[in-house]
Design a protein around this motif. Structure first.
Motif, mmCIF file in Angstrom:
data_model
loop_
_atom_site.group_PDB
_atom_site.id
_atom_site.type_symbol
_atom_site.label_atom_id
_atom_site.label_comp_id
_atom_site.label_asym_id
_atom_site.label_seq_id
_atom_site.Cartn_x
_atom_site.Cartn_y
_atom_site.Cartn_z
ATOM 1 N N VAL A 1 22.446 21.927 -2.544
ATOM 2 C CA VAL A 1 23.080 20.620 -2.750
ATOM 3 C C VAL A 1 22.288 19.944 -3.859
ATOM 4 C CG1 VAL A 1 23.820 18.492 -1.639
ATOM 5 C CG2 VAL A 1 23.538 20.559 -0.278
ATOM 6 N N PRO A 2 22.807 19.936 -5.084
ATOM 7 C CA PRO A 2 22.019 19.357 -6.172
ATOM 8 C C PRO A 2 21.756 17.874 -5.931
ATOM 9 C CG PRO A 2 23.892 20.581 -7.018
ATOM 10 C CD PRO A 2 24.111 20.403 -5.554
ATOM 11 N N LYS A 3 20.508 17.502 -6.079
ATOM 12 C CA LYS A 3 20.139 16.091 -5.905
ATOM 13 C C LYS A 3 19.696 15.548 -7.252
ATOM 14 C CE LYS A 3 17.761 16.933 -1.551
ATOM 15 N NZ LYS A 3 16.575 16.550 -0.799
ATOM 16 N N ASP A 4 19.946 14.288 -7.468
ATOM 17 C CA ASP A 4 19.395 13.654 -8.645
ATOM 18 C C ASP A 4 18.042 13.088 -8.253
ATOM 19 O OD1 ASP A 4 18.776 11.201 -10.268
ATOM 20 O OD2 ASP A 4 20.396 12.110 -11.426
ATOM 21 N N GLU A 5 17.053 13.473 -9.023
ATOM 22 C CA GLU A 5 15.679 13.130 -8.663
ATOM 23 C C GLU A 5 15.495 11.636 -8.403
ATOM 24 O OE1 GLU A 5 11.426 14.882 -10.085
ATOM 25 O OE2 GLU A 5 13.065 14.710 -11.504
ATOM 26 N N GLU A 6 16.100 10.821 -9.270
ATOM 27 C CA GLU A 6 15.876 9.381 -9.134
ATOM 28 C C GLU A 6 16.785 8.729 -8.093
ATOM 29 O OE1 GLU A 6 16.184 8.182 -13.191
ATOM 30 O OE2 GLU A 6 14.354 9.317 -13.572
ATOM 31 N N ASN A 7 18.083 9.081 -8.188
ATOM 32 C CA ASN A 7 19.040 8.355 -7.357
ATOM 33 C C ASN A 7 19.073 8.808 -5.911
ATOM 34 O OD1 ASN A 7 19.734 6.959 -9.610
ATOM 35 N ND2 ASN A 7 21.314 8.436 -10.204
ATOM 36 N N LYS B 1 17.230 11.314 0.356
ATOM 37 C CA LYS B 1 18.453 11.659 1.085
ATOM 38 C C LYS B 1 18.445 13.154 1.366
ATOM 39 C CE LYS B 1 21.709 8.243 -0.647
ATOM 40 N NZ LYS B 1 22.896 8.070 -1.477
ATOM 41 N N ASN B 2 18.913 13.524 2.555
ATOM 42 C CA ASN B 2 18.959 14.959 2.797
ATOM 43 C C ASN B 2 20.298 15.540 2.346
ATOM 44 O OD1 ASN B 2 20.891 14.639 4.772
ATOM 45 N ND2 ASN B 2 19.389 14.513 6.414
ATOM 46 N N GLY B 3 20.373 16.827 2.303
ATOM 47 C CA GLY B 3 21.569 17.503 1.805
ATOM 48 C C GLY B 3 22.819 17.131 2.568
ATOM 49 N N GLN B 4 22.672 16.946 3.908
ATOM 50 C CA GLN B 4 23.865 16.665 4.709
ATOM 51 C C GLN B 4 24.520 15.352 4.279
ATOM 52 O OE1 GLN B 4 24.636 18.990 7.627
ATOM 53 N NE2 GLN B 4 26.542 18.191 6.853
ATOM 54 N N SER B 5 23.686 14.336 3.969
ATOM 55 C CA SER B 5 24.297 13.063 3.596
ATOM 56 C C SER B 5 24.984 13.184 2.234
ATOM 57 C CB SER B 5 23.255 11.944 3.583
ATOM 58 O OG SER B 5 22.326 12.185 2.549
ATOM 59 N N LEU B 6 24.449 14.018 1.363
ATOM 60 C CA LEU B 6 25.120 14.223 0.081
ATOM 61 C C LEU B 6 26.448 14.931 0.296
ATOM 62 C CD1 LEU B 6 21.993 15.268 -1.981
ATOM 63 C CD2 LEU B 6 23.388 13.255 -2.379
ATOM 64 N N ASN C 1 29.114 12.757 1.469
ATOM 65 C CA ASN C 1 29.737 11.997 0.375
ATOM 66 C C ASN C 1 30.603 12.872 -0.516
ATOM 67 O OD1 ASN C 1 28.452 9.742 1.213
ATOM 68 N ND2 ASN C 1 26.684 10.010 -0.145
ATOM 69 N N GLY C 2 30.810 14.124 -0.105
ATOM 70 C CA GLY C 2 31.674 15.005 -0.893
ATOM 71 C C GLY C 2 30.994 15.567 -2.120
ATOM 72 N N ARG C 3 29.689 15.620 -2.134
ATOM 73 C CA ARG C 3 28.966 16.142 -3.295
ATOM 74 C C ARG C 3 29.213 17.647 -3.450
ATOM 75 N NH1 ARG C 3 24.134 15.349 -6.243
ATOM 76 N NH2 ARG C 3 24.584 13.227 -6.280
ATOM 77 N N THR C 4 29.608 18.063 -4.627
ATOM 78 C CA THR C 4 29.831 19.487 -4.855
ATOM 79 C C THR C 4 28.523 20.255 -4.680
ATOM 80 O OG1 THR C 4 31.563 18.998 -6.413
ATOM 81 C CG2 THR C 4 30.623 21.193 -6.531
ATOM 82 N N SER C 5 28.618 21.363 -3.929
ATOM 83 C CA SER C 5 27.431 22.168 -3.662
ATOM 84 C C SER C 5 27.739 23.620 -3.967
ATOM 85 C CB SER C 5 27.018 22.005 -2.212
ATOM 86 O OG SER C 5 26.794 20.637 -1.978
ATOM 87 N N TYR D 1 32.666 22.990 3.970
ATOM 88 C CA TYR D 1 32.875 24.153 3.099
ATOM 89 C C TYR D 1 33.841 23.848 1.956
ATOM 90 C CZ TYR D 1 29.866 27.322 5.566
ATOM 91 O OH TYR D 1 28.739 27.928 6.072
ATOM 92 N N LYS D 2 34.687 22.833 2.133
ATOM 93 C CA LYS D 2 35.637 22.508 1.056
ATOM 94 C C LYS D 2 34.941 21.953 -0.198
ATOM 95 C CE LYS D 2 37.234 18.109 3.091
ATOM 96 N NZ LYS D 2 36.801 18.152 4.505
ATOM 97 N N PHE D 3 33.698 21.542 -0.061
ATOM 98 C CA PHE D 3 32.965 21.017 -1.226
ATOM 99 C C PHE D 3 32.092 22.090 -1.885
ATOM 100 C CE2 PHE D 3 32.948 17.233 1.741
ATOM 101 C CZ PHE D 3 34.084 16.670 1.168
ATOM 102 N N VAL D 4 32.109 23.301 -1.294
ATOM 103 C CA VAL D 4 31.139 24.302 -1.732
ATOM 104 C C VAL D 4 31.774 25.326 -2.677
ATOM 105 C CG1 VAL D 4 29.587 26.145 -0.927
ATOM 106 C CG2 VAL D 4 29.811 24.034 0.406
ATOM 107 N N VAL D 5 31.070 25.617 -3.779
ATOM 108 C CA VAL D 5 31.484 26.679 -4.699
ATOM 109 C C VAL D 5 30.861 27.976 -4.158
ATOM 110 C CG1 VAL D 5 31.397 27.526 -7.078
ATOM 111 C CG2 VAL D 5 31.429 25.057 -6.625
#
Ligand code: GAP
Length: 548
Positions: free
Chosen positions: A137-143, A147-152, A155-159, A213-217
């Protein structure tokens, strides 16, 4: 390039006082290729393009496997260890059928519970074991700090999913490239604003929720949402017994050899003189329809196990458990696996098999797990689960009658269970030694008792004077030792071949042999040569190979 979490990923081998750092993946490739080139292990059905998860053992592989098998049988059944009271313990063997009454697998829990969670990819049509998918789950270092991966994911973050056994530097690089390409091409909304160089690639810890899984490549595609939610998949191979092929005739290939031991518990008690505590041992094939067979013969669909079920009173379990951990460690050391390459994992409660209250995994540092370790053997306290279950399902009493105490009880079981074929892989990996100072560039440093061939007899030239003497020596030795007579090619090439197949000694017949009946002995590891009289060769080998 994105900054990545740095992990150690190389195997370190000390060779001729030269420290050599080599990529572990390269080492594995070299090992697989040597195994094929020299006749240890081939892909099954090679001429048809192979069949995933199945392997054949060639002329040298079968000798190596038999050596490990025979040593285990000798150390467990024929000449079992001395127990804590100073007397030899008692272990007998069985060789049970691969196909048993299917009720056996209902009782053992395999029909209902021998499942792996599986994820399919609609696009690539590939199937993955959910617990082997590494999700990034790519995280932005600053923003996204904190936050852990699950919360990203919430939010529908592409993983991104990758299929690896070990998340290491090479995987990180490959992942970074894939994600970079994805962002540039797809420009995914949630990713495109992130500046390259600010992403942290870290495997998501824990299980991804099915709806995410719908957000995962997926590992082998470039679009997200192609992975299905995990479904349970039973790993037992099944077949039909007899002419009809309905549910009534369905039977299973055994997924572990121990069941045949529990099924024969009463037969062994009734037919032999064993007294508790005692053990029943078995070596044989087991079959598991692994979703992702990997790492050469490490995880295959057909493999061999060597299992001991040790039956004892419940109150004696702690003492015997420690005893078996010590004995099994000694065993691996005696066949050439140093303790420094072993690790003892106290399996966490939540990962224990349904039947076990305590398990220690004896792990080995395989090149593909280095610097970490992979399971070589499991030592489990199985309680009295199996005997109780089989008693209930069969309606037979599976108890032990203690005449001295005049009481009946269902023994508890400690099970040291190891993969024979996985053990072979550990022996090969441990023996594989890079040495640029010799023509072969590599040699297999097998413990002499495990080496497929104990010695090679080499006439220096194919001359008439050398060959008959070498033949005589060969005929004299072969009754007692696995030896080879090799006449063709120049002597350097023949030494190189013996180094590559791990033969500890080469005896060379030359002109001096004709005059003084001495031969040279070449030591595989040091390449040093000394002369000994031909009459002393047998004793030399007895001392070096049998004596160790
Ligand atoms: N009766 C207990 C049992 O079968 P396990 O941990 O599933 O326990 C025992 O297997 C050993 O069998 C493992 O430690 C490993 O050495 C070997 N093994 C298990 N699955 C294997 C596979 N798919 N390929 C090769 N070896 C395997």
């Amino acid at each position: 390039m994105f900054p990545v979490v740095s992990r150690h990923y190389a195997v370190f081998k000390k060779v001729n006082n030269v420290d050599k750092m080599t990529d572990h993946k390269e080492i594995m490739k070299d090992i697989v290729s040597l195994c094929k080139r020299r006749g240890f292990i081939f892909a099954a059905s090679d001429i048809y393009g192979g069949i995933n998860g199945f392997w054949d053992y060639g002329p040298l592989g079968v000798e190596l496997k038999n050596n490990l098998r025979d040593r285990w049988w000798r150390d467990m059944v024929l000449c079992p260890p001395i127990g804590p009271d100073g007397a030899p313990i008692s272990i007998v063997g069985v060789d049970s059928s691969i196909i048993q009454n299917p009720k056996c697998w209902e009782a053992s829990g395999h029909v209902g519970g021998f499942n792996d969670p599986m994820v399919d990819c609609r696009e690539s049509k590939k199937r993955y074991r959910e617990d082997h998918l590494i999700i990034i789950v790519p995280k932005d270092e600053e923003n996204d700090k904190g936050k852990n991966g699950q919360s990203l994911l919430d939010n529908g973050r592409t993983s991104f999913a990758f299929m690896v056994d070990q998340w290491d530097k090479t995987e990180e690089d490959a992942a970074a490239k894939k994600i970079e390409k994805y962002i540039k091409k797809a420009g995914d909304e949630t990713l495109k604003n992130l500046r390259i160089g600010k992403l942290i690639l870290k495997p998501f810890e824990g299980r991804v929720k099915p709806e995410h899984y719908k957000f995962v490549v997926g590992p082998d595609v470039n679009t997200k949402g192609t992975l299905t939610e995990p479904v349970q998949f039973n790993m037992m191979f099944h077949t039909y017994v007899g002419a009809a092929s309905g549910d009534d005739n369905k039977a299973y290939l055994r997924p572990e050899t121990c069941a045949g031991i529990f099924l024969n518990f009463k037969n062994v008690l009734d037919s032999s003189r064993v007294k508790a505590p005692f053990g029943i041992a078995q070596i044989g094939k087991a079959f598991r329809n692994e979703v992702t067979p990997r790492n050469f013969i490490f995880r295959s669909r057909e493999f061999e196990q060597m299992e001991l079920e040790w039956f004892c009173a419940e109150e004696d379990v702690p003492q015997w458990f420690d005893f078996w951990v010590d004995e099994r460690t000694r065993f691996w050391e005696s066949v050439g696996i140093p303790k420094s390459e072993l690790h003892f994992l106290n399996v966490p409660k939540e990962e224990l098999a349904h039947y076990s209250s305590r398990t220690i995994d004896v792990e080995y540092r395989f090149p593909f797990t280095a610097p970490d370790f992979g399971e070589l053997e499991g030592i489990a306290h199985r309680g009295n689960f199996d005997l109780t279950q089989h008693a209930e399902f069969s309606g037979q009493k599976l108890e032990y009658f203690d005449q001295a105490e005049n009481k009946r009880f269902v023994p508890h079981v400690i099970e040291p269970s190891t993969g024979l074929t996985r053990g072979v892989l550990a022996l090969i990996c441990q023996a594989y030694t890079v040495d640029k100072n010799r023509p072969s560039g590599v040699y297999l440093n097998f413990h002499p008792s495990m080496a497929p061939l104990k010695a090679a007899i080499l006439p220096l030239t194919a001359k008439e004077e050398h060959v008959p003497i070498a033949q005589k020596l060969y005929l004299d030795l072969r009754h007692e030792f696995a030896v080879e007579l090799d006449i063709k090619q120049n002597i350097g090439k023949r030494y190189a071949r013996q180094d590559e197949i791990g033969t500890p000694y080469c005896f060379t017949v030359d002109n001096d042999t004709i005059s003084d009946q001495t031969v040279t002995v070449r030591d595989r590891n040091t390449m040093a040569q000394e002369r000994i009289h031909m009459d002393k060769v047998k004793d030399f080998l007895r001392e070096k190979i049998v004596g160790k």
